[in-house]
Design a protein around this motif. Sequence first.
Motif, PDB file in Angstrom:
ATOM      1  N   THR A 209      -8.743-153.905   6.783  1.00  0.00           N
ATOM      2  CA  THR A 209      -8.752-152.468   6.484  1.00  0.00           C
ATOM      3  C   THR A 209      -7.419-151.841   6.845  1.00  0.00           C
ATOM      4  O   THR A 209      -6.861-151.040   6.081  1.00  0.00           O
ATOM      5  N   ILE A 210      -6.898-152.194   7.996  1.00  0.00           N
ATOM      6  CA  ILE A 210      -5.635-151.625   8.476  1.00  0.00           C
ATOM      7  C   ILE A 210      -4.503-151.878   7.481  1.00  0.00           C
ATOM      8  O   ILE A 210      -3.655-151.006   7.264  1.00  0.00           O
ATOM      9  N   LYS A 211      -4.493-153.052   6.849  1.00  0.00           N
ATOM     10  CA  LYS A 211      -3.423-153.389   5.914  1.00  0.00           C
ATOM     11  C   LYS A 211      -3.391-152.463   4.706  1.00  0.00           C
ATOM     12  O   LYS A 211      -2.367-152.361   4.030  1.00  0.00           O
ATOM     13  N   THR A 212      -4.492-151.782   4.420  1.00  0.00           N
ATOM     14  CA  THR A 212      -4.542-150.898   3.244  1.00  0.00           C
ATOM     15  C   THR A 212      -4.002-149.499   3.538  1.00  0.00           C
ATOM     16  O   THR A 212      -3.738-148.738   2.598  1.00  0.00           O
ATOM     17  N   PHE A 213      -3.848-149.155   4.810  1.00  0.00           N
ATOM     18  CA  PHE A 213      -3.549-147.770   5.154  1.00  0.00           C
ATOM     19  C   PHE A 213      -2.171-147.307   4.684  1.00  0.00           C
ATOM     20  O   PHE A 213      -1.977-146.121   4.404  1.00  0.00           O
ATOM     21  N   ASP A 214      -1.189-148.213   4.625  1.00  0.00           N
ATOM     22  CA  ASP A 214       0.137-147.782   4.192  1.00  0.00           C
ATOM     23  C   ASP A 214       0.440-148.181   2.743  1.00  0.00           C
ATOM     24  O   ASP A 214       1.599-148.249   2.330  1.00  0.00           O
ATOM     25  N   GLN A 215      -0.618-148.429   1.974  1.00  0.00           N
ATOM     26  CA  GLN A 215      -0.462-148.768   0.565  1.00  0.00           C
ATOM     27  C   GLN A 215      -0.702-147.536  -0.304  1.00  0.00           C
ATOM     28  O   GLN A 215      -1.753-146.892  -0.215  1.00  0.00           O
ATOM     29  N   ALA A 216       0.266-147.213  -1.145  1.00  0.00           N
ATOM     30  CA  ALA A 216       0.157-146.034  -2.009  1.00  0.00           C
ATOM     31  C   ALA A 216      -0.631-146.362  -3.274  1.00  0.00           C
ATOM     32  O   ALA A 216      -0.424-147.400  -3.900  1.00  0.00           O
ATOM     33  N   LEU A 217      -1.550-145.474  -3.639  1.00  0.00           N
ATOM     34  CA  LEU A 217      -2.287-145.595  -4.892  1.00  0.00           C
ATOM     35  C   LEU A 217      -1.526-144.956  -6.046  1.00  0.00           C
ATOM     36  O   LEU A 217      -1.601-145.401  -7.185  1.00  0.00           O
ATOM     37  N   LEU A 218      -0.794-143.888  -5.769  1.00  0.00           N
ATOM     38  CA  LEU A 218      -0.051-143.167  -6.794  1.00  0.00           C
ATOM     39  C   LEU A 218       1.085-142.399  -6.136  1.00  0.00           C
ATOM     40  O   LEU A 218       1.065-142.119  -4.925  1.00  0.00           O
ATOM     41  N   GLN A 219       2.081-142.090  -6.904  1.00  0.00           N
ATOM     42  CA  GLN A 219       3.206-141.310  -6.396  1.00  0.00           C
ATOM     43  C   GLN A 219       3.841-140.508  -7.511  1.00  0.00           C
ATOM     44  O   GLN A 219       3.671-140.799  -8.689  1.00  0.00           O
ATOM     45  N   GLY A 220       4.556-139.473  -7.121  1.00  0.00           N
ATOM     46  CA  GLY A 220       5.204-138.587  -8.069  1.00  0.00           C
ATOM     47  C   GLY A 220       5.139-137.154  -7.580  1.00  0.00           C
ATOM     48  O   GLY A 220       4.828-136.887  -6.415  1.00  0.00           O
ATOM     49  N   ARG A 221       5.421-136.223  -8.471  1.00  0.00           N
ATOM     50  CA  ARG A 221       5.403-134.801  -8.107  1.00  0.00           C
ATOM     51  C   ARG A 221       4.031-134.232  -8.448  1.00  0.00           C
ATOM     52  O   ARG A 221       3.622-134.240  -9.598  1.00  0.00           O
TER      53      ARG A 221
END
Length: 438
Positions: free
Chosen positions: A341-353
């Motif tokens: 679970t911890i490994k998922t915390f700094d994973q981005a699902l989406l990015q942009g403005r």
Amino acid sequence: MDFLLGALIFNLTAAAAFSLWFFFYRRSEKKLPVPIDGFVDPRFDKVAQVFRRSFETGEETGAAFAVYYKGDLVVDLWGGYTNLAGEVPWRKENMTIAFSVSKGINALLVAKFVELGYLDYKKPVSHYWPEFAQNGKEDITVEMLLSHQSGLIGFDKPVRIFLSSSDYGAYLSLLEAQKPFWEPGSQFGYHIFTWGMFVDALIRKADPKERTIDQIFREEIAEPFGIDFFQGVPTSEQYRSVPRLYSQTLWQQRGLFFDKEVRKRFKHAITDINGYFNIAKTAIAEITGKNQNNLCTDYVFRQIPCSSFNGYGTARGIAKLYGIIANGGVCENKRLFKESTIKTFDQALLQGRDVVLGALMKLGRGLIIFDSPLGSKMFGHTGYGGQFGAGDLQNQIGIAYLTNNLAPLPFIDPRCIALRDTFYECLNTLKDNENSVQ
């Protein structure tokens, strides 16, 4: 364009007049001693110098900053006053409103529920909350709701947050009836107030014990791991709450006008043809720009749990929570989260403005992803006024900052950035020294 030019000239004139007044006012103002207390590991002593300097320059009235490193509390600073008159110093036990830092903390609570099997990120919200499936919300998943993709940024008519404590059924009915302001999943925009309203209700619906949101957080995370944080302040803890909040002056905010990103966001607010920002900021009937600071220190208002903005705690408590996660998820032989679970915390699902604030963002499941000064990923959440709480898995860091002298924008605060960057500078020096010895 004539309107914008006129508004710009007016604002510049007002800022210049205020700056002159503020200059002469500060010259005649009696300087108060700056009470700074706490502890700093000698390896990070420069952090204490930066913390003190922010009070000496007048940028701070009262604040706290804390860092856990490899499971140890290495920075625990607090200082200044809980009121501008300088009558009451900020003490170790004082806590203050964390604003949207509360979102990140309840995103962690959702992750705990996923581990326990109570929630699944991929399932529709309506799987747990059947009445939610109306007016275009049928296909909104838990993950979409957490990552600001649902389009539920506000209400056709602002909702009274006090209703959540006086008539929870009626409050839920208003949430259930609301239509999204865009097709869910088609874009993302920061849900300023509504994120916690919907997410907290979802957590309560999924809880097999049918507890209130403050009780769930307290029993699942706060009490077992000694986290000094509350989603709504219980009566027994009210005496610890900082009694006043203040907004920085135009003079203190002057540096923001030279920030390219800030200018883009102001432009977005002015030219937002969809009106999303105005819809989002007016979602709660009781909260307006004029009364926000006073309302958020009201005894009754502080008791209302809403993770959009109304969590309260110490910087020490927030840093400890993220520090436990960053150090493997175990504290005193008790496991908070599985490593997977911890490994998922700094994973981005989406990015942009995003389409509400016009801010550049990287979003996970309710968590914002940041880049640290050393290039590692940080995960957590910022809050209005400058509040901040985050973890860094690579460097095993939990970090938090709270102030009662609020800056005008979320996500951007020079005081917090200076403290964070100084800590990482010290950490980099420490690592260089360790490598040279090997």
